[in-house]
Design an enzyme around this catalytic site. Structure first.
Site, PDB file in Angstrom:
ATOM      1  N   PHE A 125       0.858  -1.225  -0.029  1.00 14.87           N
ATOM      2  CA  PHE A 125       0.003   0.103  -0.070  1.00 14.87           C
ATOM      3  C   PHE A 125       0.964   1.154  -0.142  1.00 14.87           C
ATOM      4  CE2 PHE A 125      -3.026   2.960   2.656  1.00 14.87           C
ATOM      5  CZ  PHE A 125      -4.147   2.687   2.032  1.00 14.87           C
ATOM      6  N   ALA A 150       2.733  14.332   2.520  1.00 14.23           N
ATOM      7  CA  ALA A 150       1.220  13.944   3.018  1.00 14.23           C
ATOM      8  C   ALA A 150       1.401  12.646   3.956  1.00 14.23           C
ATOM      9  CB  ALA A 150       0.600  13.709   1.726  1.00 14.23           C
ATOM     10  N   GLY A 151       1.496  12.909   5.263  1.00 18.92           N
ATOM     11  CA  GLY A 151       1.401  11.776   6.094  1.00 18.92           C
ATOM     12  C   GLY A 151       0.049  11.777   6.854  1.00 18.92           C
ATOM     13  N   GLN A 175       4.531  -4.647  46.065  1.00 18.77           N
ATOM     14  CA  GLN A 175       3.652  -4.225  45.391  1.00 18.77           C
ATOM     15  C   GLN A 175       3.834  -3.186  44.157  1.00 18.77           C
ATOM     16  OE1 GLN A 175       0.868  -2.350  48.125  1.00 18.77           O
ATOM     17  NE2 GLN A 175      -0.311  -4.085  48.622  1.00 18.77           N
ATOM     18  N   GLY A 193      14.327  -4.072  34.896  1.00 20.13           N
ATOM     19  CA  GLY A 193      15.515  -3.165  35.294  1.00 20.13           C
ATOM     20  C   GLY A 193      16.634  -3.028  34.321  1.00 20.13           C
ATOM     21  N   GLY A 194      17.839  -3.023  34.703  1.00 18.73           N
ATOM     22  CA  GLY A 194      18.936  -2.965  33.798  1.00 18.73           C
ATOM     23  C   GLY A 194      18.671  -4.158  32.714  1.00 18.73           C
ATOM     24  N   GLU A 239      -0.352   3.361  10.117  1.00 18.31           N
ATOM     25  CA  GLU A 239      -1.880   3.326   9.749  1.00 18.31           C
ATOM     26  C   GLU A 239      -2.704   4.398  10.481  1.00 18.31           C
ATOM     27  OE1 GLU A 239      -3.454  -0.298   8.611  1.00 18.31           O
ATOM     28  OE2 GLU A 239      -1.401  -1.246   8.306  1.00 18.31           O
TER      29      GLU A 239
HETATM   30  N1  CAA Z   1     -14.598   5.259   5.302  1.00 15.85           N
HETATM   31  C1  CAA Z   1     -15.672   5.680   3.969  1.00 15.85           C
HETATM   32  N2  CAA Z   1     -15.146   6.976   3.759  1.00 15.85           N
HETATM   33  C2  CAA Z   1     -14.661   7.691   4.396  1.00 15.85           C
HETATM   34  C3  CAA Z   1     -13.793   7.363   5.788  1.00 15.85           C
HETATM   35  C4  CAA Z   1     -14.080   5.962   6.211  1.00 15.85           C
HETATM   36  N3  CAA Z   1     -13.453   5.545   7.174  1.00 15.85           N
HETATM   37  N4  CAA Z   1     -13.203   8.334   6.191  1.00 15.85           N
HETATM   38  C5  CAA Z   1     -13.427   9.374   5.367  1.00 15.85           C
HETATM   39  N5  CAA Z   1     -14.179   9.172   4.270  1.00 15.85           N
HETATM   40  C6  CAA Z   1     -14.672   9.874   3.329  1.00 15.85           C
HETATM   41  C7  CAA Z   1     -15.289  11.112   3.829  1.00 15.85           C
HETATM   42  O1  CAA Z   1     -16.964  10.649   3.888  1.00 15.85           O
HETATM   43  C8  CAA Z   1     -15.434  12.239   2.705  1.00 15.85           C
HETATM   44  O2  CAA Z   1     -16.012  11.876   1.604  1.00 15.85           O
HETATM   45  P1  CAA Z   1     -16.676  13.019   0.678  1.00 15.85           P
HETATM   46  O3  CAA Z   1     -15.755  13.785  -0.095  1.00 15.85           O
HETATM   47  O4  CAA Z   1     -17.801  12.408  -0.116  1.00 15.85           O
HETATM   48  O5  CAA Z   1     -17.649  14.044   1.609  1.00 15.85           O
HETATM   49  C9  CAA Z   1     -13.991  11.843   2.367  1.00 15.85           C
HETATM   50  O6  CAA Z   1     -13.385  10.473   2.418  1.00 15.85           O
HETATM   51  C10 CAA Z   1     -12.955  12.950   2.904  1.00 15.85           C
HETATM   52  O7  CAA Z   1     -13.076  12.641   4.195  1.00 15.85           O
HETATM   53  P2  CAA Z   1     -12.342  13.879   5.256  1.00 15.85           P
HETATM   54  O8  CAA Z   1     -12.861  14.970   4.796  1.00 15.85           O
HETATM   55  O9  CAA Z   1     -12.692  13.490   6.716  1.00 15.85           O
HETATM   56  O10 CAA Z   1     -10.932  13.747   4.878  1.00 15.85           O
HETATM   57  P3  CAA Z   1      -9.585  14.438   5.490  1.00 15.85           P
HETATM   58  O11 CAA Z   1      -8.886  14.974   4.488  1.00 15.85           O
HETATM   59  O12 CAA Z   1     -10.288  15.619   6.323  1.00 15.85           O
HETATM   60  O13 CAA Z   1      -8.855  13.196   6.245  1.00 15.85           O
HETATM   61  C11 CAA Z   1      -8.117  11.864   8.117  1.00 15.85           C
HETATM   62  C12 CAA Z   1      -9.497  12.647   7.273  1.00 15.85           C
HETATM   63  C13 CAA Z   1      -8.999  11.177   8.883  1.00 15.85           C
HETATM   64  C14 CAA Z   1      -7.136  12.720   8.698  1.00 15.85           C
HETATM   65  C15 CAA Z   1      -7.517  11.015   7.192  1.00 15.85           C
HETATM   66  O14 CAA Z   1      -6.879  11.858   6.046  1.00 15.85           O
HETATM   67  C16 CAA Z   1      -6.421  10.085   7.673  1.00 15.85           C
HETATM   68  O15 CAA Z   1      -7.046   9.054   8.006  1.00 15.85           O
HETATM   69  N6  CAA Z   1      -5.056  10.123   7.765  1.00 15.85           N
HETATM   70  C17 CAA Z   1      -4.133   9.694   8.375  1.00 15.85           C
HETATM   71  C18 CAA Z   1      -3.665   8.669   7.121  1.00 15.85           C
HETATM   72  C19 CAA Z   1      -3.122   7.287   7.734  1.00 15.85           C
HETATM   73  O16 CAA Z   1      -3.650   6.592   8.267  1.00 15.85           O
HETATM   74  N7  CAA Z   1      -1.994   7.283   6.996  1.00 15.85           N
HETATM   75  C20 CAA Z   1      -1.342   5.725   7.092  1.00 15.85           C
HETATM   76  C21 CAA Z   1      -0.866   5.126   5.842  1.00 15.85           C
HETATM   77  S1  CAA Z   1      -0.587   3.509   5.606  1.00 15.85           S
HETATM   78  C22 CAA Z   1       0.553   3.014   6.689  1.00 15.85           C
HETATM   79  O17 CAA Z   1       0.858   3.551   7.637  1.00 15.85           O
HETATM   80  C23 CAA Z   1       1.054   1.594   6.308  1.00 15.85           C
HETATM   81  C24 CAA Z   1       2.429   1.502   6.062  1.00 15.85           C
HETATM   82  O18 CAA Z   1       2.793   0.966   5.223  1.00 15.85           O
HETATM   83  C25 CAA Z   1       3.373   2.121   7.141  1.00 15.85           C
END
Ligand code: CAA
Length: 380
Positions: A122, A129-130, A279, A339-340, A363
């Site tokens: 993924f 963009a985090g 405790q 501890g250590g 995530e």
């Molecule tokens: N299910 C379905 N739809 C969803 C949803 C969900 N859980 N969450 C949001 N949506 C939809 C909303 O309904 C909205 O739809 P419309 O445009 O039709 O209204 C759209 O998505 C946008 O939603 P938001 O306005 O809430 O979006 P946002 O830009 O404000 O972001 C956020 C919300 C929760 C901050 C989101 O950006 C987020 O989860 N950020 C964290 C990202 C993340 O988890 N990254 C991890 C990457 S993967 C990883 O870590 C794995 C690896 O390999 C290490």
């Protein structure tokens, strides 16, 4: 929750496999070299773990979310990095195809992922963009029936060993916020795809992580996954399931911390008695036991809710938030009780402390889980 006979039997099988196969020697090798263990990948594939949550018609075992959570928990109880080997295909890898793929895409990709023949990862996060995942700079421009992708994805777990990646890119530059983003499956060996350096990580070593760089990568139109411009929603839906998996991983790590600390507290003698008799120590163990039990219940409840087809976004975020923080509280206490000795590598809790640290980050950080929980509480 009292597990029914089927789930109890599955738990036993997952536990036996992990305890037998994830030897301390393999765990240490993964942690020290950071290298992916292909033999373990093949073994897990033979057992069918890569497809536990992929439906039977697409080559998986068609187990439910609870079985999937039990697998990740039991594997993580022995080794957190190895739990990810069997997690990705059932979660962030296979998940978007299951959610949004055409029948043809499902038939082609899922059996290969479920059998472990191919690894799919993924790629959402970018350097800029985090947590603000929709702020993607990666672009996909239509060119005839194809798309040309340019950009850089970062912190892609499994990228160095992957055959395919699910990549998110802006297809409509005029669209605001999360709109105008699409999802594509790219071949990792396609011209223009390259990897950044393997990241040197604090923990979860042995499951390599790197950037994926895209330079004029031509992606055929049949690799568009889901509707054009609607990819972000699918990223979020995929992450709901992913967060459940990482919450289960946290429960496994927390349980391991509790077991290691309890054993050590009974063996270690100071002031003429086992330290468990003090405790100050036993209350830490009690706190850990309470954290593990509560986190586990949240994970199983979220799994059941998701299985029932209900809106489980909030439940998955609550489970991930609580369990990830609980795992870190437990890791802290487990090291403290040692501890250590807890600070040196001979004792497993040293690694547990490092492995646990990423769970409230990947995530979606704990703070993002709070955003999701509060957003769901206050909507409407
Ligand atoms: N299910 C379905 N739809 C969803 C949803 C969900 N859980 N969450 C949001 N949506 C939809 C909303 O309904 C909205 O739809 P419309 O445009 O039709 O209204 C759209 O998505 C946008 O939603 P938001 O306005 O809430 O979006 P946002 O830009 O404000 O972001 C956020 C919300 C929760 C901050 C989101 O950006 C987020 O989860 N950020 C964290 C990202 C993340 O988890 N990254 C991890 C990457 S993967 C990883 O870590 C794995 C690896 O390999 C290490």
């Amino acid at each position: 929750m009292i597990l029914d006979a089927k789930h109890e039997m599955q738990r036993k099988l997952f536990r036996e496999f992990a305890e037998t196969e994830f030897t301390r020697e393999i765990q240490d090798e993964l942690d020290e070299t950071g290298e992916f263990n292909w033999n373990m990948h093949r073994l897990m594939s033979r057992y069918g773990f890569m497809g536990v949550h992929i439906p039977r018609e697409y080559g998986g075992s068609g187990c439910d979310y609870l079985s999937y959570a039990l697998m990740v928990e039991e594997f993580a109880r022995v080794d957190a990095a190895l739990s990810i080997y069997a997690n990705t295909s059932n979660s962030l890898g296979g998940g978007p195809v299951l959610l949004a793929g055409t029948e043809e895409q499902k038939q082609y990709f899922l059996p290969r992922v479920a059998s472990g023949e191919k690894i799919m990862v993924f790629a959402l996060t970018e350097p800029g963009a985090g947590s603000d995942a929709s702020r993607t700079d990666t672009t996909a421009v239509a060119d005839g029936d194809d798309f040309i992708l340019n950009g850089r994805k970062t912190f892609c777990s499994g990228a160095p060993v992957a055959d395919w990646a699910v990549v998110f890119a802006k297809t409509d530059p005029t669209a605001k916020g999360s709109r105008g983003i699409s999802m594509f499956i790219i071949d990792m060996d396609a011209p223009g795809v390259s990897l950044g350096a393997d990241e040197k990580k604090m923990g979860i070593n042995g499951y390599p992580t790197s950037d994926i760089v895209l330079e004029d990568v031509r992606v055929p139109g049949n690799r568009l996954l889901g509707p054009l411009h609607k990819g972000f929603k699918y990223a979020m839906m995929t992450l709901d399931g992913g967060r459940l998996g990482m919450a289960a991983q946290a429960v496994g790590v927390a349980q391991d911390c509790l077991e290691q600390a309890t054993k050590y507290a009974k063996e270690r003698r100071q002031f003429g008695q086992p330290i468990a008799s003090f405790q100050g120590i036993s209350f830490m163990l009690a706190d850990m036991a309470a954290d593990v039990a509560a986190a586990r219940e949240l994970v199983y409840a979220a799994a059941e809710l998701k299985e029932a087809g209900k809106d489980a976004t909030m439940a998955c975020s609550i489970a991930k938030y609580f369990a990830a923080e609980a795992a870190n509280r437990c890791a802290y206490k487990a090291v403290q009780i040692h501890g250590g000795y807890g600070y040196i590598r001979d004792y497993k809790v040293e690694r547990l402390y490092r492995d646990a640290r990423v769970i409230p980050i990947y995530e979606g950080t704990s703070q993002i889980q709070q955003v999701v929980i509060a957003g769901n509480l206050l909507k409407g």
